[in-house]
Scaffold this motif. Structure first.
Motif, PDB file in Angstrom:
ATOM      1  N   HIS A   1       0.831  -1.198   0.000  1.00 28.46           N
ATOM      2  CA  HIS A   1       0.000   0.000   0.000  1.00 28.46           C
ATOM      3  C   HIS A   1       0.870   1.254   0.000  1.00 28.46           C
ATOM      4  CE1 HIS A   1      -3.208   2.786   0.739  1.00 28.46           C
ATOM      5  NE2 HIS A   1      -2.714   3.144   1.902  1.00 28.46           N
ATOM      6  N   LYS A   2       0.816   2.022  -1.109  1.00 29.23           N
ATOM      7  CA  LYS A   2       1.565   3.269  -1.248  1.00 29.23           C
ATOM      8  C   LYS A   2       3.044   3.131  -0.895  1.00 29.23           C
ATOM      9  CE  LYS A   2      -2.235   6.602  -0.749  1.00 29.23           C
ATOM     10  NZ  LYS A   2      -3.315   5.619  -0.933  1.00 29.23           N
ATOM     11  N   PRO A   3       3.761   2.173  -1.487  1.00 27.45           N
ATOM     12  CA  PRO A   3       5.194   2.051  -1.168  1.00 27.45           C
ATOM     13  C   PRO A   3       5.995   3.281  -1.580  1.00 27.45           C
ATOM     14  CG  PRO A   3       4.627   0.703  -3.076  1.00 27.45           C
ATOM     15  CD  PRO A   3       3.338   1.183  -2.493  1.00 27.45           C
ATOM     16  N   PHE A   4       5.456   4.086  -2.523  1.00 22.20           N
ATOM     17  CA  PHE A   4       6.182   5.274  -2.955  1.00 22.20           C
ATOM     18  C   PHE A   4       6.338   6.282  -1.823  1.00 22.20           C
ATOM     19  CE2 PHE A   4       1.716   5.897  -4.085  1.00 22.20           C
ATOM     20  CZ  PHE A   4       1.430   7.136  -3.541  1.00 22.20           C
ATOM     21  N   LEU A   5       5.431   6.251  -0.823  1.00 23.69           N
ATOM     22  CA  LEU A   5       5.582   7.151   0.311  1.00 23.69           C
ATOM     23  C   LEU A   5       6.767   6.733   1.184  1.00 23.69           C
ATOM     24  CD1 LEU A   5       1.912   7.878   1.435  1.00 23.69           C
ATOM     25  CD2 LEU A   5       3.473   9.393   0.196  1.00 23.69           C
ATOM     26  N   ALA A   6       6.942   5.431   1.357  1.00 28.02           N
ATOM     27  CA  ALA A   6       8.116   4.961   2.099  1.00 28.02           C
ATOM     28  C   ALA A   6       9.394   5.287   1.322  1.00 28.02           C
ATOM     29  CB  ALA A   6       8.009   3.459   2.360  1.00 28.02           C
ATOM     30  N   ASP A   7       9.362   5.123  -0.003  1.00 26.30           N
ATOM     31  CA  ASP A   7      10.526   5.465  -0.819  1.00 26.30           C
ATOM     32  C   ASP A   7      10.860   6.948  -0.675  1.00 26.30           C
ATOM     33  OD1 ASP A   7      10.515   2.851  -1.700  1.00 26.30           O
ATOM     34  OD2 ASP A   7       9.480   3.303  -3.581  1.00 26.30           O
ATOM     35  N   HIS A   8       9.835   7.783  -0.677  1.00 27.08           N
ATOM     36  CA  HIS A   8       9.983   9.230  -0.524  1.00 27.08           C
ATOM     37  C   HIS A   8      10.608   9.576   0.829  1.00 27.08           C
ATOM     38  CE1 HIS A   8       8.492  13.352   0.218  1.00 27.08           C
ATOM     39  NE2 HIS A   8       7.692  12.879   1.150  1.00 27.08           N
ATOM     40  N   ALA A   9      10.069   9.004   1.914  1.00 29.81           N
ATOM     41  CA  ALA A   9      10.587   9.292   3.253  1.00 29.81           C
ATOM     42  C   ALA A   9      12.020   8.802   3.404  1.00 29.81           C
ATOM     43  CB  ALA A   9       9.684   8.639   4.300  1.00 29.81           C
ATOM     44  N   ARG A  10      12.305   7.625   2.889  1.00 32.71           N
ATOM     45  CA  ARG A  10      13.653   7.072   3.014  1.00 32.71           C
ATOM     46  C   ARG A  10      14.657   7.855   2.177  1.00 32.71           C
ATOM     47  NH1 ARG A  10      13.520   1.304   1.202  1.00 32.71           N
ATOM     48  NH2 ARG A  10      15.542   1.110   2.224  1.00 32.71           N
ATOM     49  N   ALA A  11      14.219   8.374   1.032  1.00 34.98           N
ATOM     50  CA  ALA A  11      15.118   9.192   0.208  1.00 34.98           C
ATOM     51  C   ALA A  11      15.526  10.456   0.950  1.00 34.98           C
ATOM     52  CB  ALA A  11      14.444   9.539  -1.114  1.00 34.98           C
ATOM     53  N   LEU A  12      14.560  11.096   1.614  1.00 38.47           N
ATOM     54  CA  LEU A  12      14.866  12.297   2.389  1.00 38.47           C
ATOM     55  C   LEU A  12      15.798  11.973   3.551  1.00 38.47           C
ATOM     56  CD1 LEU A  12      11.322  13.940   2.484  1.00 38.47           C
ATOM     57  CD2 LEU A  12      13.328  14.833   1.288  1.00 38.47           C
ATOM     58  N   ALA A  13      15.530  10.862   4.248  1.00 41.40           N
ATOM     59  CA  ALA A  13      16.384  10.469   5.363  1.00 41.40           C
ATOM     60  C   ALA A  13      17.800  10.162   4.898  1.00 41.40           C
ATOM     61  CB  ALA A  13      15.775   9.265   6.081  1.00 41.40           C
ATOM     62  N   ALA A  14      17.920   9.492   3.747  1.00 42.11           N
ATOM     63  CA  ALA A  14      19.245   9.162   3.218  1.00 42.11           C
ATOM     64  C   ALA A  14      20.027  10.408   2.828  1.00 42.11           C
ATOM     65  CB  ALA A  14      19.108   8.234   2.011  1.00 42.11           C
ATOM     66  N   ALA A  15      19.308  11.482   2.498  1.00 44.81           N
ATOM     67  CA  ALA A  15      19.954  12.739   2.127  1.00 44.81           C
ATOM     68  C   ALA A  15      20.299  13.587   3.344  1.00 44.81           C
ATOM     69  CB  ALA A  15      19.054  13.530   1.186  1.00 44.81           C
TER      70      ALA A  15
END
Length: 404
Positions: free
Chosen positions: A18-32
């Motif tokens: 369900h909406k994995p793109f939101l987890a991808d979005h949050a993790r991308a910000l955290a990785a940055a």
């Protein structure tokens, strides 16, 4: 940079479909390097506070479990247009309080940026929480379904008030950027990059397209196209995804030329689609929902991927399929026209047109579409997690400076 993301739902784990793109979005910000916290409604299968892929998630109770479960499964707009509509009031109130609390309580790093996904309800929450967040700035992201349900003067009045009170509006496609611009007729534009001239009070919010990140590493390396592979479609089984149009299109093709069809996903319309396929004598394999890490396996089995949506925001399936090295036949909605070169790596058709889709499928299955250029590292870099995070952090920094 401290960032509070507020969304109507968030995956319970990295295996949640369900909406994995939101987890991808949050993790991308955290990785940055951002300090990221997510605030979202409660989920019946998740604790109130937990960690998803290194991102802290706070889930807020607001209604009976049966209502919360439907919202968590992506049926917010259906829930809030029916008898359960009154539950939207406590949901907005409790999300706003929790978000404002997170914006105030995070230690160090200056004021927070609150990023609300979908203008309603979470964009409204972000704007309200920022006003109570001791100098916090807000961003509202438009995904598509929120624009689609803005259907009358009252909706547009509320949407206009939300968008004009945020520091930045980001949309996942150019089409949605145009929609947002119609509500904020004097927006600031982050093209070219921000300059010192724009650090003061501006006439409107920043307005920019920021697509959701495409994580190519879970799709596998592109392989040779299987000559006898199926036509694969991926998505939630709802009317907006147009899977009924795909079934009708295949039914219009000569029997000997009909491809095998596989639909990956689940949703409220599954029974209706199964009945339609039976009635139209079309053989369809309904796989059900799969974990994000397994979707790439279905792309690799595909001879081509079909995205028959009536509407899309960005069109993640189009981007993922091209990244997996598969040609795509899609409707010309959302970001698809920016990703597909008609006749080269896929075909574009009007939404809801079964005849046009049948012709495009037949032509695509008989031609040698080349997706090599679309799947190259250079072509996909603008849609990757690093580019996604870098663009958002640049926006956050500008609006935080203006809010301060």
């Amino acid at each position: 940079m401290r960032v509070v993301l507020v969304a109507p739902g968030f995956p319970t784990s990295l295996d949640d479909h369900h909406k994995p793109f939101l987890a991808d979005h949050a993790r991308a910000l955290a990785a940055a390097g951002a300090d990221v916290t997510v605030v979202c409604p409660a989920h019946p299968d998740a604790p109130r506070r937990h960690d998803v892929g290194g991102v802290k998630v706070h889930r807020v109770r607001f209604a009976p479990s049966r209502v919360e479960a439907r919202v968590a499964l992506g049926e917010s707009y259906r829930v809030f247009s029916g008898p359960s509509a009154l539950w939207v009031i406590p949901m907005i109130a409790r999300l706003t309080l929790a978000t404002a609390r997170q914006a105030r309580s995070r230690s160090g790093g200056g004021p927070a940026v609150i990023h609300g996904h979908w203008w309603f309800p979470c964009g409204l929450v972000a704007v309200a929480a920022a006003a109570a967040g001791r100098g916090a700035a807000s961003v509202v992201q438009i995904h598509g379904s929120d624009a689609a349900v803005t259907t009358n003067a009252v909706h547009r009045w509320l949407a206009r008030r939300v968008l004009r009170r945020t520091g930045a509006v980001v949309t996942v496609s150019e089409d949605l950027r145009g929609w947002a611009a119609s509500l904020v007729p004097r927006p600031g534009d982050l093209h070219p990059p921000p300059s010192a001239e724009r650090t003061g009070r501006r006439a409107g919010p920043l307005l920019q397209v920021v697509s959701m990140p495409v994580r190519t590493e879970r799709l596998g390396s592109p392989t040779l196209l299987p000559t006898d592979g199926p036509v694969v479609a991926v998505g939630r089984l709802m009317a907006e995804k147009g899977f009924d149009v795909l079934i009708e299109a295949v039914a219009l093709m000569p029997t000997a030329e009909r491809p095998e069809v596989v639909i990956v996903g689940d949703g409220p319309d599954r029974t209706l689609l199964e009945a339609l396929a039976l009635r139209r004598s079309v053989t369809v394999q309904f796989v059900g929902a799969v974990a994000p890490s397994e979707v790439g396996q279905w792309y690799q089995r595909a001879r081509l991927v079909c995205v028959p949506s009536r509407r899309e925001g960005f069109g993640m399936v189009v981007a993922e399929a091209l990244a997996a090295g598969r040609p795509v036949v899609a409707t010309a909605v959302g970001g698809a026209p920016n990703l597909i070169a008609d006749g080269d790596n896929g075909r574009l058709v009007p939404p809801g047109d079964a005849d046009a889709l049948a012709d495009a499928l037949g032509t695509a299955l008989q031609s040698n579409l080349d997706v090599a250029a679309s799947a190259s590292t250079a072509a996909l870099a603008p849609f990757g997690p690093q580019a996604h995070a870098a663009t958002l952090l640049r926006i956050y920094e500008e609006i935080a400076a203006a809010a301060g």
